[in-house]
Scaffold this active site. Structure first.
Site, PDB file in Angstrom:
ATOM      1  N   ARG A  85      -9.229  15.146  16.111  1.00  0.00           N
ATOM      2  CA  ARG A  85      -8.082  15.992  15.695  1.00  0.00           C
ATOM      3  C   ARG A  85      -8.484  16.937  14.571  1.00  0.00           C
ATOM      4  O   ARG A  85      -8.047  18.088  14.515  1.00  0.00           O
ATOM      5  CB  ARG A  85      -6.919  15.109  15.230  1.00  0.00           C
ATOM      6  CG  ARG A  85      -6.177  14.433  16.350  1.00  0.00           C
ATOM      7  CD  ARG A  85      -5.248  13.358  15.810  1.00  0.00           C
ATOM      8  NE  ARG A  85      -4.268  13.893  14.900  1.00  0.00           N
ATOM      9  CZ  ARG A  85      -3.854  13.271  13.774  1.00  0.00           C
ATOM     10  NH1 ARG A  85      -4.347  12.098  13.428  1.00  0.00           N
ATOM     11  NH2 ARG A  85      -2.951  13.818  13.004  1.00  0.00           N
ATOM     12  N   LYS A 108      -3.547   2.063  10.785  1.00  0.00           N
ATOM     13  CA  LYS A 108      -4.458   1.528   9.759  1.00  0.00           C
ATOM     14  C   LYS A 108      -3.710   0.569   8.824  1.00  0.00           C
ATOM     15  O   LYS A 108      -4.243  -0.448   8.399  1.00  0.00           O
ATOM     16  CB  LYS A 108      -5.038   2.680   8.924  1.00  0.00           C
ATOM     17  CG  LYS A 108      -6.053   3.513   9.700  1.00  0.00           C
ATOM     18  CD  LYS A 108      -6.539   4.691   8.886  1.00  0.00           C
ATOM     19  CE  LYS A 108      -5.525   5.803   8.833  1.00  0.00           C
ATOM     20  NZ  LYS A 108      -5.973   7.140   9.116  1.00  0.00           N
ATOM     21  N   LYS A 109      -2.488   0.937   8.485  1.00  0.00           N
ATOM     22  CA  LYS A 109      -1.739   0.124   7.526  1.00  0.00           C
ATOM     23  C   LYS A 109      -1.340  -1.216   8.153  1.00  0.00           C
ATOM     24  O   LYS A 109      -1.332  -2.240   7.489  1.00  0.00           O
ATOM     25  CB  LYS A 109      -0.485   0.873   7.058  1.00  0.00           C
ATOM     26  CG  LYS A 109      -0.813   2.177   6.375  1.00  0.00           C
ATOM     27  CD  LYS A 109      -1.637   1.961   5.121  1.00  0.00           C
ATOM     28  CE  LYS A 109      -2.382   3.198   4.706  1.00  0.00           C
ATOM     29  NZ  LYS A 109      -3.279   3.003   3.566  1.00  0.00           N
ATOM     30  N   SER A 137      -1.478   7.467  13.516  1.00  0.00           N
ATOM     31  CA  SER A 137      -2.739   7.407  12.767  1.00  0.00           C
ATOM     32  C   SER A 137      -2.556   6.631  11.470  1.00  0.00           C
ATOM     33  O   SER A 137      -3.306   5.703  11.154  1.00  0.00           O
ATOM     34  CB  SER A 137      -3.206   8.840  12.490  1.00  0.00           C
ATOM     35  OG  SER A 137      -4.223   8.853  11.523  1.00  0.00           O
ATOM     36  N   ASP A 155       0.853  -1.190   0.000  1.00  0.00           N
ATOM     37  CA  ASP A 155       0.000   0.000   0.000  1.00  0.00           C
ATOM     38  C   ASP A 155       0.888   1.239   0.000  1.00  0.00           C
ATOM     39  O   ASP A 155       2.085   1.165   0.283  1.00  0.00           O
ATOM     40  CB  ASP A 155      -0.888  -0.017   1.249  1.00  0.00           C
ATOM     41  CG  ASP A 155      -2.081   0.919   1.127  1.00  0.00           C
ATOM     42  OD1 ASP A 155      -2.220   1.578   0.071  1.00  0.00           O
ATOM     43  OD2 ASP A 155      -2.865   0.995   2.088  1.00  0.00           O
ATOM     44  N   LYS A 156       0.286   2.346  -0.337  1.00  0.00           N
ATOM     45  CA  LYS A 156       0.996   3.624  -0.136  1.00  0.00           C
ATOM     46  C   LYS A 156       0.074   4.499   0.695  1.00  0.00           C
ATOM     47  O   LYS A 156      -1.144   4.312   0.715  1.00  0.00           O
ATOM     48  CB  LYS A 156       1.388   4.284  -1.446  1.00  0.00           C
ATOM     49  CG  LYS A 156       0.320   5.067  -2.196  1.00  0.00           C
ATOM     50  CD  LYS A 156       0.243   6.522  -1.872  1.00  0.00           C
ATOM     51  CE  LYS A 156      -1.199   6.969  -2.129  1.00  0.00           C
ATOM     52  NZ  LYS A 156      -1.510   8.325  -1.866  1.00  0.00           N
ATOM     53  N   HIS A 157       0.664   5.432   1.386  1.00  0.00           N
ATOM     54  CA  HIS A 157      -0.176   6.373   2.127  1.00  0.00           C
ATOM     55  C   HIS A 157       0.419   7.756   2.027  1.00  0.00           C
ATOM     56  O   HIS A 157       1.623   7.934   2.114  1.00  0.00           O
ATOM     57  CB  HIS A 157      -0.292   5.953   3.591  1.00  0.00           C
ATOM     58  CG  HIS A 157      -1.414   6.658   4.293  1.00  0.00           C
ATOM     59  ND1 HIS A 157      -2.727   6.230   4.213  1.00  0.00           N
ATOM     60  CD2 HIS A 157      -1.430   7.779   5.047  1.00  0.00           C
ATOM     61  CE1 HIS A 157      -3.498   7.041   4.905  1.00  0.00           C
ATOM     62  NE2 HIS A 157      -2.736   8.002   5.429  1.00  0.00           N
ATOM     63  N   SER A 158      -0.455   8.712   1.823  1.00  0.00           N
ATOM     64  CA  SER A 158      -0.019  10.100   1.749  1.00  0.00           C
ATOM     65  C   SER A 158      -0.299  10.767   3.086  1.00  0.00           C
ATOM     66  O   SER A 158      -1.304  10.466   3.739  1.00  0.00           O
ATOM     67  CB  SER A 158      -0.792  10.788   0.635  1.00  0.00           C
ATOM     68  OG  SER A 158      -0.880  12.167   0.881  1.00  0.00           O
ATOM     69  N   THR A 198      -9.335  10.611   0.684  1.00  0.00           N
ATOM     70  CA  THR A 198      -9.617   9.619  -0.361  1.00  0.00           C
ATOM     71  C   THR A 198     -11.019   9.039  -0.197  1.00  0.00           C
ATOM     72  O   THR A 198     -11.747   8.823  -1.164  1.00  0.00           O
ATOM     73  CB  THR A 198      -8.539   8.509  -0.297  1.00  0.00           C
ATOM     74  OG1 THR A 198      -7.288   9.136  -0.559  1.00  0.00           O
ATOM     75  CG2 THR A 198      -8.772   7.408  -1.306  1.00  0.00           C
TER      76      THR A 198
HETATM   77  N1  URA Z   1      -3.473  10.682   7.198  1.00  0.00           N
HETATM   78  C1  URA Z   1      -3.903   9.928   8.245  1.00  0.00           C
HETATM   79  O1  URA Z   1      -4.424   8.833   8.076  1.00  0.00           O
HETATM   80  N2  URA Z   1      -3.725  10.422   9.474  1.00  0.00           N
HETATM   81  C2  URA Z   1      -3.147  11.621   9.708  1.00  0.00           C
HETATM   82  O2  URA Z   1      -3.037  11.979  10.855  1.00  0.00           O
HETATM   83  C3  URA Z   1      -2.716  12.395   8.612  1.00  0.00           C
HETATM   84  C4  URA Z   1      -2.887  11.898   7.354  1.00  0.00           C
END
Ligand code: URA
Length: 455
Positions: free
Chosen positions: A170, A189-190, A185, A82-85, A122
């Protein structure tokens, strides 16, 4: 133990113990903690920070706060990646990358979030596709990943529920820009999604949570350190977010641009560069390419052959969206009743863009949330965005605003004009400069665990 004492400990700059962190995470996940106490501790963490060990503990506790997906029994024929931004404005990369990777033989179980602060989410963008179910349940999620190679869904109540609650709080309490909180955060999830590899897209610039390169690098290293402690292989790219990525910003508009990109109808050069750079990293980390160069070539082939577009179409249909979305997305996506140009106030070159202010203008158009339970207008935002370096004539469009009514459009026009700087000279071209030139490199050098170790 009184929760107030944990807040006080962090307020006074103390290191939280494993027990205190687990009380916090349990209270988040089971709903026992009231929002005001969560917000107070989040603010104390933002102001006082956390050590790498605390961040690692928080990350792992948040990941374990709900279901941890195990792909072992699903018989996937390739690696999960996966990628996450870290979040930006106009960042629609997930909708392009996930099918590119799927077309190259990887499996992408992508758990995405809704908009956070001034950045788009997303999940919100996916919700613009009629019928698309972003909360399909674990069995359907696994089946769609197995059958189509990718599924972009939202965080269900059983996946990292502690993050789900904290994220929402937040978002509306000014506590987003904290390196340990962003780290925990994202990674919770990842890790819960059972990925075998992760590539981080750490955004830097006016539209990112980290405005400067030093902070972005610190965030990348924090994520690498916490991922390493949790046994998740990860690399990071720091990519430019000093201007909107691509030509659109706003939920449905970004889906339309992603579809056009996948079909090959239009590929904005900076968006293309970021996509290829991330795809190459993902293919390398998942063992499907021996080098970034080979990864890039594979990703380019997946795009030019139409295989990536096909994967996207199948994913959308498998999650309940229209079977012909790829061919007729414009018929399905919501359109705003008012679409008017944002005229340039003077002639010259676009020399800077305040991404945060543009994200704020989208919130003003109801395309993002100002409060926890705000219902979004997914049709609004900006299209035809002129990038930094563009020559503009006074009165010519800097972008087009999509709004619910004329007064919302007028406000957004003024905000957009104020967010864009027009100067007498074009900025110097950068190494990955599209034409007209962008002032900054889009992709900075990659970071991995050796960079973390050397800190
Ligand atoms: N993306 C996330 O899932 N969490 C954050 O805190 C910032 C970006």
């Amino acid at each position: 133990m009184l929760f107030k004492d944990i807040i006080i400990a962090k307020r006074d700059g103390k290191t939280l113990s494993p027990k205190e962190i687990s009380v916090f995470v349990d209270g988040l996940a089971n709903g026992d903690l009231p929002a005001e106490q969560i917000a107070s501790l989040a603010m104390a963490i933002l102001l006082r920070g956390m050590s790498a060990d605390e961040t690692g503990l928080l990350t792992r506790a948040m990941a374990a706060s709900g279901t941890m997906i195990d792909w072992a029994g699903v018989n996937l024929s390739g690696p999960t990646v996966d990628k996450h931004s870290t979040g930006g404005v106009g960042d629609k990369v997930s909708f392009i990358l996930a099918p590119v990777l799927a077309a190259c033989g990887a499996f992408v179980p992508m758990i995405s979030g809704r908009g956070l602060g001034h950045t788009g989410g997303t999940l919100d963008k996916a919700s613009a596709i009629p019928g698309y179910d972003p909360f399909p349940g674990l069995d359907v999620f696994k089946r769609v990943v197995r059958e189509t190679g990718a599924a972009i869904i939202g965080q269900t109540s059983d996946l990292a529920p502690a993050d789900r609650r904290l994220y929402a709080i937040r978002d509306v309490t000014g506590t987003v820009e904290s390196i340990p909180l962003i780290t925990a955060s994202i990674l919770s999830k990842k890790i819960a999604a059972g990925n075998q590899g992760l590539v981080m897209d750490v955004k830097v610039g006016s539209g990112a949570f980290m405005a400067g390169l030093a902070d972005a690098k610190a965030l990348a290293l924090s994520i690498i350190g916490a991922a390493q402690a949790a046994g998740l292989p990860v690399t990071a790219l720091v990519t430019d977010m000093n201007e909107v990525l691509g030509e659109t910003a706003g939920n449905a508009l970004e889906i339309a641009e992603s579809v056009d990109y996948l079909r090959g109808d239009r590929r904005e050069p900076r968006l293309h560069e970021v996509n290829l750079a991330l795809a190459a990293e993902m293919l390398v980390i998942s063992g499907l390419a021996a080098s970034a160069t080979e990864g890039r070539e594979k990703a380019e082939r997946a795009l030019s052959s139409g295989a990536a577009a096909e994967c996207f179409g199948r994913m959308v249909a498998a999650l309940g969206g229209p079977g012909d979305f790829l061919e007729r997305s414009q018929d399905y996506l919501p359109g705003a009743p008012v679409r008017v140009p944002v005229p340039a106030r003077e002639s010259g070159f676009v020399t800077a863009m305040n991404g945060r202010a543009i994200g704020g203008a989208i919130i003003g158009l109801k395309g993002g949330r100002a409060a926890l339970d705000d219902v979004l207008d997914l049709s609004t935002g900006f299209s035809g965005i002129r990038p930094i370096g563009s020559a503009v004539e006074a009165g010519a469009p800097l972008a087009f605003v999509h709004a619910a009514d004329d007064s919302a459009a007028s406000r957004a026009i003024a905000e957009y004009q104020a967010a864009v700087t027009i100067g007498g000279e074009a900025s110097a071209p950068g190494p990955t400069a599209p034409n007209p030139p962008a002032p900054n490199p889009v992709v900075h050098p990659r970071l991995d665990r050796t960079d973390f170790a050397s800190q």
